[in-house]
Design a protein around this motif. Sequence first.
Motif, PDB file in Angstrom:
ATOM      1  N   ILE A  99       0.822  -1.214   0.000  1.00  0.00           N
ATOM      2  CA  ILE A  99       0.000   0.000   0.000  1.00  0.00           C
ATOM      3  C   ILE A  99       0.855   1.263   0.000  1.00  0.00           C
ATOM      4  N   TYR A 100       2.109   1.121   0.412  1.00  0.00           N
ATOM      5  CA  TYR A 100       2.958   2.300   0.542  1.00  0.00           C
ATOM      6  C   TYR A 100       3.602   2.677  -0.793  1.00  0.00           C
ATOM      7  N   PRO A 101       3.978   3.955  -0.959  1.00  0.00           N
ATOM      8  CA  PRO A 101       4.601   4.384  -2.213  1.00  0.00           C
ATOM      9  C   PRO A 101       5.858   3.592  -2.548  1.00  0.00           C
ATOM     10  N   ARG A 102       6.088   3.435  -3.844  1.00  0.00           N
ATOM     11  CA  ARG A 102       7.234   2.651  -4.309  1.00  0.00           C
ATOM     12  C   ARG A 102       8.548   3.201  -3.792  1.00  0.00           C
ATOM     13  N   ASP A 103       8.691   4.512  -3.783  1.00  0.00           N
ATOM     14  CA  ASP A 103       9.980   5.130  -3.454  1.00  0.00           C
ATOM     15  C   ASP A 103       9.929   5.933  -2.159  1.00  0.00           C
ATOM     16  N   CYS A 104       9.101   5.519  -1.205  1.00  0.00           N
ATOM     17  CA  CYS A 104       9.012   6.303   0.028  1.00  0.00           C
ATOM     18  C   CYS A 104      10.226   6.026   0.916  1.00  0.00           C
ATOM     19  N   PRO A 105      10.516   6.911   1.871  1.00  0.00           N
ATOM     20  CA  PRO A 105      11.671   6.728   2.756  1.00  0.00           C
ATOM     21  C   PRO A 105      11.595   5.396   3.503  1.00  0.00           C
ATOM     22  N   GLN A 106      12.784   4.891   3.854  1.00  0.00           N
ATOM     23  CA  GLN A 106      12.881   3.629   4.584  1.00  0.00           C
ATOM     24  C   GLN A 106      13.483   3.885   5.967  1.00  0.00           C
ATOM     25  N   PRO A 107      13.077   3.144   7.003  1.00  0.00           N
ATOM     26  CA  PRO A 107      11.946   2.213   7.018  1.00  0.00           C
ATOM     27  C   PRO A 107      10.618   2.951   6.877  1.00  0.00           C
ATOM     28  N   ILE A 108       9.595   2.227   6.459  1.00  0.00           N
ATOM     29  CA  ILE A 108       8.311   2.842   6.095  1.00  0.00           C
ATOM     30  C   ILE A 108       7.431   3.044   7.319  1.00  0.00           C
ATOM     31  N   LYS A 109       7.106   4.285   7.592  1.00  0.00           N
ATOM     32  CA  LYS A 109       6.196   4.618   8.687  1.00  0.00           C
ATOM     33  C   LYS A 109       4.753   4.607   8.179  1.00  0.00           C
ATOM     34  N   GLU A 110       3.835   4.375   9.083  1.00  0.00           N
ATOM     35  CA  GLU A 110       2.414   4.310   8.728  1.00  0.00           C
ATOM     36  C   GLU A 110       1.922   5.598   8.064  1.00  0.00           C
ATOM     37  N   GLU A 111       2.490   6.729   8.477  1.00  0.00           N
ATOM     38  CA  GLU A 111       2.021   8.013   7.937  1.00  0.00           C
ATOM     39  C   GLU A 111       2.481   8.268   6.502  1.00  0.00           C
ATOM     40  N   TYR A 112       3.295   7.381   5.922  1.00  0.00           N
ATOM     41  CA  TYR A 112       3.717   7.543   4.530  1.00  0.00           C
ATOM     42  C   TYR A 112       2.644   7.107   3.534  1.00  0.00           C
ATOM     43  N   LEU A 113       1.562   6.522   4.035  1.00  0.00           N
ATOM     44  CA  LEU A 113       0.465   6.108   3.154  1.00  0.00           C
ATOM     45  C   LEU A 113      -0.042   7.299   2.339  1.00  0.00           C
ATOM     46  N   LEU A 114      -0.226   7.093   1.033  1.00  0.00           N
ATOM     47  CA  LEU A 114      -0.763   8.104   0.108  1.00  0.00           C
ATOM     48  C   LEU A 114       0.132   9.336  -0.040  1.00  0.00           C
ATOM     49  N   THR A 115       1.442   9.134   0.090  1.00  0.00           N
ATOM     50  CA  THR A 115       2.364  10.263  -0.102  1.00  0.00           C
ATOM     51  C   THR A 115       3.145  10.170  -1.416  1.00  0.00           C
TER      52      THR A 115
ATOM     53  N   LEU B 270       3.640   7.740  -5.548  1.00  0.00           N
ATOM     54  CA  LEU B 270       3.157   6.757  -6.520  1.00  0.00           C
ATOM     55  C   LEU B 270       3.415   5.339  -6.044  1.00  0.00           C
ATOM     56  N   LEU B 271       2.511   4.432  -6.415  1.00  0.00           N
ATOM     57  CA  LEU B 271       2.627   3.025  -6.055  1.00  0.00           C
ATOM     58  C   LEU B 271       3.510   2.274  -7.044  1.00  0.00           C
ATOM     59  N   GLU B 272       3.981   1.093  -6.632  1.00  0.00           N
ATOM     60  CA  GLU B 272       4.678   0.193  -7.538  1.00  0.00           C
ATOM     61  C   GLU B 272       3.681  -0.291  -8.599  1.00  0.00           C
ATOM     62  N   GLN B 273       4.018  -0.118  -9.873  1.00  0.00           N
ATOM     63  CA  GLN B 273       3.069  -0.403 -10.950  1.00  0.00           C
ATOM     64  C   GLN B 273       2.701  -1.875 -11.073  1.00  0.00           C
ATOM     65  N   THR B 274       3.621  -2.782 -10.747  1.00  0.00           N
ATOM     66  CA  THR B 274       3.334  -4.200 -10.957  1.00  0.00           C
ATOM     67  C   THR B 274       2.203  -4.713 -10.072  1.00  0.00           C
ATOM     68  N   ASN B 275       1.982  -4.086  -8.912  1.00  0.00           N
ATOM     69  CA  ASN B 275       0.884  -4.540  -8.055  1.00  0.00           C
ATOM     70  C   ASN B 275      -0.044  -3.400  -7.638  1.00  0.00           C
ATOM     71  N   GLU B 276      -0.123  -2.353  -8.478  1.00  0.00           N
ATOM     72  CA  GLU B 276      -0.942  -1.192  -8.152  1.00  0.00           C
ATOM     73  C   GLU B 276      -2.420  -1.542  -7.915  1.00  0.00           C
ATOM     74  N   PRO B 277      -3.066  -2.368  -8.740  1.00  0.00           N
ATOM     75  CA  PRO B 277      -4.487  -2.670  -8.500  1.00  0.00           C
ATOM     76  C   PRO B 277      -4.729  -3.312  -7.130  1.00  0.00           C
ATOM     77  N   TYR B 278      -3.878  -4.248  -6.754  1.00  0.00           N
ATOM     78  CA  TYR B 278      -4.007  -4.900  -5.446  1.00  0.00           C
ATOM     79  C   TYR B 278      -3.806  -3.880  -4.335  1.00  0.00           C
ATOM     80  N   ALA B 279      -2.790  -3.024  -4.478  1.00  0.00           N
ATOM     81  CA  ALA B 279      -2.509  -2.013  -3.466  1.00  0.00           C
ATOM     82  C   ALA B 279      -3.679  -1.043  -3.306  1.00  0.00           C
ATOM     83  N   ILE B 280      -4.248  -0.616  -4.418  1.00  0.00           N
ATOM     84  CA  ILE B 280      -5.381   0.320  -4.360  1.00  0.00           C
ATOM     85  C   ILE B 280      -6.571  -0.326  -3.649  1.00  0.00           C
TER      86      ILE B 280
END
Length: 308
Positions: free
Chosen positions: A111-127, A129-139
């Motif tokens: 669910i988290y953006p493809r290139d968001c900072p690591q490690p991924i915090k919960e507040e990074y949601l919707l900040t 673009l998603l990874e394209q290979t599994n975007e429908p599942y993530a959405i």
Amino acid sequence: MDTDSKIFVTGHRGMVGSALVRRLHAGGYANILTAGRADLDLLDSHAVHAYLAREKPDYLFIAAAKVGGIQANNLQRADFIYQNLMIEANLIHGAHLAGVQRLMFLGSSCIYPRDCPQPIKEEYLLTGLLEQTNEPYAIAKIAGIKLAESYNRQYGRQYVSVMPTNLYGPNDNYDLASSHVLPALLRKAHEARLRGDESCVVWGSGAPRREFLYVDDLADACVYLMEQGYDGDLVNIGTGEDVTIRELAEMVMATVGFDGRIDFDMSKPDGTPRKLLDVGRLAALGWRARTPLREGLRLAYETAPFRN
């Protein structure tokens, strides 16, 4: 939760659902509801609503989902978004209509953006673009989180969402056409050893980093949060540690006893470069993973169906 509470676990034949049932039984919970696909079609809203209205569970764990690896997600994009949207919408809305106050929705770290900072915090949601290979599942999974949040805000429900990292363990999917990386590697290495192959092919470059959580640890975390009465924001569930795919492949080969070389197929996609969850919120609530990766790999290999 009281030990006599009525608890409905969806997807009980899958890896996550079966782990939840094991953990609940081990905790002394005897009144556990399960329904196979032949008994309850989760894509049928009328059937789901009628079932929940009749059974009126005290707690509901949504572990049912259409899942798969990179290839399955990329090729079955419509199936992944449609089926997951329908399953979660039918269950969450049906639970509300039936007066179910406590519910846990299990999402995915994709669910988290493809290139968001690591490690991924919960507040990074919707900040980002998603990874394209599994975007429908993530959405679809993001929609489930927001659906739960919306019922909480509008109706005062206690519907919690948790985001597991990459899972593995008993009842995993070992179909090479649709499985995730770890079970695929276990099966590939096992079959390569049986054939006496000189090498085992691994998709991609081996450079991406991934975090892996033994599924029984996930189940323990989910039950722990329910027992604690947690009703706050989204919670990541993971180990807080990651490895490269190359390192994972080497550990798998050692577990299986395959002593050939590892060949990386660079024509295959790597997916997200790194995906490590920040588990600080969960640690602050008093829970940490207990199964080291090497031990988990041994346990997973011992229970793998392709060995029979």
